[in-house]
Design a protein around this motif. Structure first.
Motif, PDB file in Angstrom:
ATOM      1  N   THR A  28       0.784  -1.242   0.000  1.00 14.22           N
ATOM      2  CA  THR A  28       0.000   0.000   0.000  1.00 14.22           C
ATOM      3  C   THR A  28       0.816   1.293   0.000  1.00 14.22           C
ATOM      4  O   THR A  28       0.389   2.254  -0.631  1.00 14.22           O
ATOM      5  CB  THR A  28      -1.007  -0.001   1.165  1.00 14.22           C
ATOM      6  N   ALA A  35      -1.140  -2.519  -5.415  1.00 13.37           N
ATOM      7  CA  ALA A  35      -2.002  -2.298  -4.245  1.00 13.37           C
ATOM      8  C   ALA A  35      -1.760  -0.923  -3.609  1.00 13.37           C
ATOM      9  O   ALA A  35      -2.194  -0.672  -2.480  1.00 13.37           O
ATOM     10  CB  ALA A  35      -1.763  -3.394  -3.213  1.00 13.37           C
ATOM     11  N   GLY A  38      -3.953   1.077  -0.968  1.00 14.98           N
ATOM     12  CA  GLY A  38      -4.989   0.128  -0.554  1.00 14.98           C
ATOM     13  C   GLY A  38      -5.887  -0.333  -1.687  1.00 14.98           C
ATOM     14  O   GLY A  38      -6.931  -0.941  -1.432  1.00 14.98           O
ATOM     15  N   LYS A  39      -5.466  -0.057  -2.929  1.00 15.95           N
ATOM     16  CA  LYS A  39      -6.272  -0.483  -4.081  1.00 15.95           C
ATOM     17  C   LYS A  39      -6.472  -1.998  -4.022  1.00 15.95           C
ATOM     18  O   LYS A  39      -5.523  -2.763  -3.911  1.00 15.95           O
ATOM     19  CB  LYS A  39      -5.569  -0.096  -5.384  1.00 15.95           C
ATOM     20  N   ARG A  40      -7.718  -2.409  -4.088  1.00 15.95           N
ATOM     21  CA  ARG A  40      -8.060  -3.832  -4.045  1.00 15.95           C
ATOM     22  C   ARG A  40      -9.148  -4.081  -5.074  1.00 15.95           C
ATOM     23  O   ARG A  40     -10.262  -3.570  -4.946  1.00 15.95           O
ATOM     24  CB  ARG A  40      -8.523  -4.205  -2.644  1.00 15.95           C
ATOM     25  N   THR A  41      -8.809  -4.860  -6.097  1.00  9.73           N
ATOM     26  CA  THR A  41      -9.743  -5.147  -7.183  1.00  9.73           C
ATOM     27  C   THR A  41      -9.747  -6.650  -7.448  1.00  9.73           C
ATOM     28  O   THR A  41      -8.914  -7.388  -6.923  1.00  9.73           O
ATOM     29  CB  THR A  41      -9.311  -4.420  -8.478  1.00  9.73           C
ATOM     30  N   ASN A  44      -6.172  -7.601  -8.787  1.00  9.77           N
ATOM     31  CA  ASN A  44      -5.003  -7.723  -7.911  1.00  9.77           C
ATOM     32  C   ASN A  44      -5.291  -8.509  -6.632  1.00  9.77           C
ATOM     33  O   ASN A  44      -4.434  -8.608  -5.750  1.00  9.77           O
ATOM     34  CB  ASN A  44      -4.398  -6.356  -7.587  1.00  9.77           C
ATOM     35  N   GLU A  45      -6.456  -9.095  -6.513  1.00  7.60           N
ATOM     36  CA  GLU A  45      -6.838  -9.836  -5.303  1.00  7.60           C
ATOM     37  C   GLU A  45      -5.834 -10.930  -4.899  1.00  7.60           C
ATOM     38  O   GLU A  45      -5.609 -11.126  -3.707  1.00  7.60           O
ATOM     39  CB  GLU A  45      -8.242 -10.416  -5.460  1.00  7.60           C
ATOM     40  N   TYR A  48      -3.379 -10.142  -2.164  1.00  7.34           N
ATOM     41  CA  TYR A  48      -3.891 -10.088  -0.790  1.00  7.34           C
ATOM     42  C   TYR A  48      -3.990 -11.486  -0.166  1.00  7.34           C
ATOM     43  O   TYR A  48      -4.426 -11.632   0.970  1.00  7.34           O
ATOM     44  CB  TYR A  48      -5.254  -9.391  -0.761  1.00  7.34           C
ATOM     45  N   TYR A  55       0.242 -14.719  -8.377  1.00 11.44           N
ATOM     46  CA  TYR A  55      -0.430 -13.550  -8.948  1.00 11.44           C
ATOM     47  C   TYR A  55       0.138 -13.347 -10.349  1.00 11.44           C
ATOM     48  O   TYR A  55       1.263 -12.899 -10.511  1.00 11.44           O
ATOM     49  CB  TYR A  55      -0.189 -12.329  -8.073  1.00 11.44           C
ATOM     50  N   ASP A  73      -3.804 -10.508   3.400  1.00 14.73           N
ATOM     51  CA  ASP A  73      -4.275  -9.121   3.448  1.00 14.73           C
ATOM     52  C   ASP A  73      -3.159  -8.089   3.568  1.00 14.73           C
ATOM     53  O   ASP A  73      -3.434  -6.910   3.758  1.00 14.73           O
ATOM     54  CB  ASP A  73      -5.318  -8.923   4.558  1.00 14.73           C
ATOM     55  N   PRO A  75      -0.637  -6.855   1.025  1.00 12.71           N
ATOM     56  CA  PRO A  75      -0.396  -7.078  -0.403  1.00 12.71           C
ATOM     57  C   PRO A  75       1.009  -6.732  -0.907  1.00 12.71           C
ATOM     58  O   PRO A  75       1.195  -5.838  -1.715  1.00 12.71           O
ATOM     59  CB  PRO A  75      -1.447  -6.187  -1.060  1.00 12.71           C
TER      60      PRO A  75
END
Length: 189
Positions: A28, A35, A38-41, A44-45, A48, A55, A73, A75
């Motif tokens: 982050t 990430a 805090g970008k979480r899509t 990119n899951e 996490y 990935y 969690d 990332p």
């Protein structure tokens, strides 16, 4: 991860090699990380996921391999940038048709050589499926160098941090000068 053995059980046979170059992405706070902030899509899951989560993502039509490196969690990940091919060379050459160091000296090149052209292995834990990194089968680099990461020049303050690590002298490292390549020992002890 440098010196460890990355393998993939491809439909054509086992392929792989020694990891000679990797980049760290620190999650982050890292302006170059997927990430950042805090970008979480859905895309990119996998970052996490728990440590070792695969990935795979694509940039400019090429697939790249990242491995989650921290607790679930958190990332942070390691991009595998290059390998020195040691297993299934002929299969990799058939996949990529570029002999020598150009076969696997970049993250998109190594995925093409391995024969990975989709994201189907996302969320798998490395070692549980067809992709493996053998941490117990390791060569020791004579010297490890650090530099800024490649391809993130416009990504803010973090772009210049020395988070790219590689085996000094290994000709399979991306963007290495020919004069720096050591073909006698490829940078290993």
């Amino acid at each position: 991860m440098l010196g460890t053995l990355l393998t993939y059980e491809s439909p054509k046979g086992l392929v792989g090699g020694r990891i000679v170059e990797a980049e760290a992405y620190m999650g982050t706070p890292d302006s170059a990380a997927h990430a950042f902030g805090g970008k979480r899509t859905a895309s990119n899951e996998p970052l996490y996921g728990p440590p070792g989560t695969v990935y795979i993502y694509s940039i400019h039509g090429r697939y790249l391999l990242d491995v989650a490196a921290q607790a679930k969690d958190e990332p942070q990940g390691i991009l595998i940038r290059a390998i020195q091919p040691t297993i299934g060379y002929e299969i990799m050459l058939e996949n990529r048709k570029k002999p020598g160091a150009n076969l696997t000296n970049g993250p998109g090149k190594l995925m093409e050589a391995l024969g990975i052209s989709d994201k189907k292995m996302n969320f798998e834990i490395i070692g549980d499926g067809k992709l493996k990194i053998d941490l117990n089968n390791r060569l020791i680099p004579r010297r490890i160098k650090a530099s800024n990461r490649i391809g993130v020049e416009n990504q803010g303050d973090w772009a210049t941090k020395p988070l790219r690590f590689y085996v000094a002298g290994n000709p399979y490292v991306s963007m290495i000068k020919r004069s720096e390549a050591n073909i006698d020992n490829f940078g290993w002890h």
